[in-house]
Design a protein around this motif. Structure first.
Motif, short mmCIF file in Angstrom:
data_model
loop_
_atom_site.label_atom_id
_atom_site.label_comp_id
_atom_site.label_asym_id
_atom_site.label_seq_id
_atom_site.Cartn_x
_atom_site.Cartn_y
_atom_site.Cartn_z
N UNK A 49 0.86 -1.18 0.00
CA UNK A 49 0.00 0.00 0.00
C UNK A 49 0.90 1.22 0.00
N UNK A 50 0.70 2.11 -0.96
CA UNK A 50 1.58 3.26 -1.12
C UNK A 50 0.78 4.57 -1.06
N UNK A 51 1.42 5.58 -0.49
CA UNK A 51 0.87 6.93 -0.37
C UNK A 51 -0.54 6.92 0.21
N UNK A 52 -0.70 6.26 1.35
CA UNK A 52 -2.00 6.14 2.00
C UNK A 52 -2.27 7.40 2.80
N UNK A 53 -3.42 8.04 2.53
CA UNK A 53 -3.84 9.21 3.29
C UNK A 53 -5.35 9.34 3.20
N UNK A 54 -5.91 10.13 4.11
CA UNK A 54 -7.35 10.39 4.12
C UNK A 54 -7.55 11.88 3.87
N UNK A 55 -8.46 12.20 2.95
CA UNK A 55 -8.80 13.60 2.67
C UNK A 55 -10.16 13.87 3.29
N UNK A 56 -10.21 14.84 4.19
CA UNK A 56 -11.45 15.16 4.89
C UNK A 56 -11.44 16.63 5.27
N UNK A 57 -12.57 17.30 5.07
CA UNK A 57 -12.67 18.70 5.48
C UNK A 57 -13.28 18.85 6.86
N UNK A 58 -14.00 17.81 7.34
CA UNK A 58 -14.67 17.93 8.64
C UNK A 58 -14.17 16.93 9.68
N UNK A 59 -13.34 15.97 9.30
CA UNK A 59 -12.84 14.98 10.24
C UNK A 59 -13.83 13.88 10.57
N UNK A 60 -15.03 13.94 10.02
CA UNK A 60 -16.05 12.92 10.28
C UNK A 60 -16.11 11.90 9.15
N UNK A 61 -16.14 12.39 7.93
CA UNK A 61 -16.13 11.52 6.75
C UNK A 61 -14.88 11.84 5.94
N UNK A 62 -14.26 10.79 5.40
CA UNK A 62 -13.04 11.00 4.64
C UNK A 62 -12.98 10.14 3.40
N UNK A 63 -12.16 10.57 2.46
CA UNK A 63 -11.90 9.82 1.24
C UNK A 63 -10.52 9.18 1.39
#
Length: 150
Positions: A49-63
């Protein structure tokens, strides 16, 4: 004459060792692996698994954004378990690469992660009978990853 020649040879050898010898005993930082991106890397058995991160503006739901490379001979079902959220399953064919969450790829929504934007959130990765691993994954907002937040 011989003494001068011998002294010159010893001096030249001493200068050569002094000028280049420090690399023989000095720590070589370039031999260390590091993630040169915002995300982190995780290896679970045959899955890289490479470059794993979560994109989220509210910290509740993320991509969840990452690339998964299956180096094995069998198709695998990767189980992604964010702390406090539902398990997400991902099919990864043998000898294939799967890209998730980018502009051109299918988003993987992590609902109810309760993470601090700018911080780290624990996610557990595991497949089949392979021993899994929990890794603290960066949670970033859409200022750097425009259009990727859910």
């Amino acid at each position: 004459m011989k003494a001068r020649l011998a002294a010159s040879a010893v001096l030249a050898l001493g200068l050569a060792i002094g000028a280049t010898g420090c690399s023989m005993v000095t720590y070589q930082a370039t031999t260390e692996h590091y993630d040169a991106s915002d995300g982190v890397s995780v290896d679970v058995g045959d899955l890289d698994l490479r470059n794993v991160l979560v994109v989220s503006d509210d910290g509740t739901d993320g991509n969840l954004v990452m690339t998964v490379v299956n180096t094995g001979d069998r198709d695998q079902t990767l189980k992604i378990t964010p702390e406090g959220a539902d398990v997400v399953e991902l099919e990864v064919p043998a000898h294939e690469t799967v890209v998730l969450g980018s502009e051109d790829a299918e988003p993987v929504l992590l609902e109810g992660i309760d993470a601090e934007v700018g911080g780290l959130t624990p996610i557990f990765f595991q497949y089949a009978s392979e021993e899994g691993i929990e890794k603290r994954i960066p949670v970033l907002d859409s200022r750097l990853y425009e259009g990727l937040a859910p």
